[in-house]
Design a protein around this motif. Structure first.
Motif, PDB file in Angstrom:
ATOM      1  N   HIS A  16       0.809  -1.216   0.000  1.00  0.00           N
ATOM      2  CA  HIS A  16       0.000   0.000   0.000  1.00  0.00           C
ATOM      3  C   HIS A  16       0.845   1.269   0.000  1.00  0.00           C
ATOM      4  CE1 HIS A  16      -3.078  -2.930   1.383  1.00  0.00           C
ATOM      5  NE2 HIS A  16      -3.775  -2.251   0.488  1.00  0.00           N
ATOM      6  N   THR A  17       2.126   1.159  -0.360  1.00  0.00           N
ATOM      7  CA  THR A  17       2.979   2.336  -0.427  1.00  0.00           C
ATOM      8  C   THR A  17       2.965   2.924  -1.833  1.00  0.00           C
ATOM      9  OG1 THR A  17       4.950   1.054  -0.986  1.00  0.00           O
ATOM     10  CG2 THR A  17       4.538   1.463   1.369  1.00  0.00           C
ATOM     11  N   GLU A  18       3.289   4.196  -1.915  1.00  0.00           N
ATOM     12  CA  GLU A  18       3.400   4.862  -3.218  1.00  0.00           C
ATOM     13  C   GLU A  18       4.550   4.271  -4.034  1.00  0.00           C
ATOM     14  OE1 GLU A  18       1.429   7.173  -4.698  1.00  0.00           O
ATOM     15  OE2 GLU A  18       0.060   6.861  -3.009  1.00  0.00           O
ATOM     16  N   LYS A  19       5.617   3.871  -3.373  1.00  0.00           N
ATOM     17  CA  LYS A  19       6.744   3.265  -4.090  1.00  0.00           C
ATOM     18  C   LYS A  19       6.333   1.973  -4.771  1.00  0.00           C
ATOM     19  CE  LYS A  19      10.518   5.200  -1.398  1.00  0.00           C
ATOM     20  NZ  LYS A  19      11.658   4.941  -0.532  1.00  0.00           N
ATOM     21  N   TRP A  20       5.561   1.151  -4.053  1.00  0.00           N
ATOM     22  CA  TRP A  20       5.093  -0.117  -4.632  1.00  0.00           C
ATOM     23  C   TRP A  20       4.182   0.160  -5.829  1.00  0.00           C
ATOM     24  CZ3 TRP A  20       6.430  -5.064  -4.276  1.00  0.00           C
ATOM     25  CH2 TRP A  20       5.570  -6.005  -4.813  1.00  0.00           C
ATOM     26  N   ALA A  21       3.265   1.093  -5.657  1.00  0.00           N
ATOM     27  CA  ALA A  21       2.354   1.436  -6.750  1.00  0.00           C
ATOM     28  C   ALA A  21       3.140   1.978  -7.951  1.00  0.00           C
ATOM     29  CB  ALA A  21       1.322   2.455  -6.271  1.00  0.00           C
ATOM     30  N   GLY A  22       4.136   2.816  -7.675  1.00  0.00           N
ATOM     31  CA  GLY A  22       4.947   3.364  -8.761  1.00  0.00           C
ATOM     32  C   GLY A  22       5.744   2.293  -9.483  1.00  0.00           C
TER      33      GLY A  22
END
Length: 99
Positions: free
Chosen positions: A7-13
């Motif tokens: 659920h992190t922005e890094k993972w999504a990116g």
């Protein structure tokens, strides 16, 4: 920890970057069908399998029924399943018929 990770922005990116790169590779394959991109395709499939497996572990049954992204989750699951069929199941079945 897994809940935090997915659920992190890094993972999504990172996931979005892999999807975009996969799209570029598919375009290259369409223009240059003689290129053997099997290893690259396996890399994408492994990434998608790990990604969806992590989400299934974290969300459990809610992944399919109670998440805010139910439609996308089902779409992702179907696409990854079709990738497994394309890369693993079809070659096995075709190999058995060819024997």
């Amino acid at each position: 920890r897994l809940n935090y990770l997915i659920h992190t922005e890094k993972w999504a990116g990172m996931t979005m970057a892999v999807i975009i790169l996969n799209t570029v590779v598919m375009a290259i394959e369409a223009d240059y069908p003689h290129l053997n991109m099997t290893l690259v395709e396996w890399g994408f499939l492994v990434f998608y399998l790990v990604e969806i497996s992590l989400r299934l572990v974290v969300c459990g049954r809610d992944f399919f029924w109670h998440s805010g992204d139910v439609a996308w989750n089902w779409f992702d699951f179907i696409i990854v399943t079709l990738g497994v069929v394309d890369m693993i199941i079809i070659p096995i079945v075709a190999g058995e018929k060819g024997s």
